[in-house]
Write an enzyme that holds these catalytic residues in place. Structure first.
Site, short mmCIF file in Angstrom:
data_model
loop_
_atom_site.label_atom_id
_atom_site.label_comp_id
_atom_site.label_asym_id
_atom_site.label_seq_id
_atom_site.Cartn_x
_atom_site.Cartn_y
_atom_site.Cartn_z
CB ALA A 32 -0.91 -0.01 1.23
CG HIS A 33 -0.25 4.12 1.52
ND1 HIS A 33 -1.37 4.85 1.16
CD2 HIS A 33 -0.61 3.34 2.56
CE1 HIS A 33 -2.37 4.54 1.97
NE2 HIS A 33 -1.94 3.63 2.83
NE ARG A 34 4.46 4.77 -6.65
CZ ARG A 34 4.56 3.94 -7.68
NH1 ARG A 34 3.50 3.24 -8.06
NH2 ARG A 34 5.67 3.80 -8.34
CG LEU A 35 4.84 2.87 1.88
CD1 LEU A 35 4.28 2.92 3.29
CD2 LEU A 35 5.98 3.86 1.71
CG HIS A 36 6.06 -0.99 -4.21
ND1 HIS A 36 4.69 -1.16 -4.10
CD2 HIS A 36 6.24 -0.01 -5.11
CE1 HIS A 36 4.08 -0.32 -4.91
NE2 HIS A 36 5.00 0.39 -5.52
#
Length: 193
Positions: A170-174
Site C-alpha cells: 500500500a501507498h507505494r511502500l513496496h
C-alpha cells in the site's frame, strides 16, 4: 516467506502464479541487446527452471537468437498482475544441450512442431498465405512420421547472477528483496522501493 534460497522463493511464487494467473503464468519478458548495446524486448515462455537456471526456446536464426549469440547477457521479467508481484532476473545465457532441446521439442503439439519448421522467425513475410502454404508443405513433408527438431531451433538457459523479488504494498511502500550470486552461494539484501 523468509528464505536465503532464491530458487525456493521462485518455486513458491511461481506455484501461486500458476494457480491465480488466467493465462500464461510462465510468460516472461526477455531483454537482449545487440553487440553495440541496442536493446530489444519481447515475451517468451519459461519452459524449465531450477538452480541451474531458467530455460526458454526459440529459432536460433531469429532476431533474439542472433542477439543472444552475439551478446549473451540478458534480463528476464515475470509480472503477475493478479498477485501484484514481479521477479527480475539478470545473467548470462548459454545454449542447452541438444538432448534437452530434443526432449522438450518432442513434448510440443504436432502443429507447433510443424510451425517451427515452417517459420523463418523474425524474417519479413510477404503474406499470411505464404506462411500457411509453408505450414501445409511441412504437413505433407512429415505426413505419417514424427517431426524432428529443426536444426536451427533450440533452447537457452539463463544462469542468474541477480534475482530481485518485488511485492506491491500500500501507498507505494513496496517490498524489494535482492539476491546476488556470490560464487556458489547467494547474498540476500533489500532495496528501497
Amino acid at each position: 516467506m523468509t528464505t536465503t534460497d532464491p530458487f525456493a522463493l521462485f518455486d513458491a511464487w511461481f506455484a501461486e502464479a500458476r494457480a491465480s494467473e488466467p493465462n500464461d503464468s510462465n510468460a516472461m519478458a526477455l531483454a537482449t541487446a545487440t553487440p553495440d548495446g541496442r536493446p530489444s524486448l519481447r515475451m517468451v515462455l519459461l519452459k524449465g527452471h531450477g538452480p541451474d537456471g531458467f530455460v526458454f526456446y526459440t529459432n536460433l536464426d531469429s532476431r533474439k537468437g542472433g542477439e543472444l549469440a552475439a551478446n549473451p547477457q540478458v534480463a528476464l521479467l515475470f509480472h503477475w498482475k493478479s498477485l501484484r508481484r514481479q521477479i527480475r532476473i539478470e545473467g548470462p545465457v548459454a545454449p542447452v544441450a541438444d538432448s534437452v532441446a530434443d526432449a522438450y521439442f518432442a513434448t510440443r503439439s504436432r502443429d507447433s512442431q510443424l510451425g517451427a519448421w515452417a517459420s523463418d522467425q523474425s524474417r519479413p513475410l510477404e503474406s499470411r498465405a505464404t506462411f500457411e502454404a509453408r505450414f501445409a508443405g511441412m504437413q505433407a513433408r512429415f505426413e505419417g512420421r514424427d517431426v524432428p527438431r529443426p536444426p536451427r531451433w533450440s533452447g537457452w538457459r539463463v544462469t542468474p547472477e541477480r534475482i530481485e523479488y518485488w511485492q506491491d504494498r500500500a501507498h507505494r511502500l513496496h517490498e524489494r528483496t535482492l539476491f546476488v550470486r556470490d560464487g556458489e552461494d547467494w547474498t540476500k539484501g533489500y532495496l528501497y522501493p
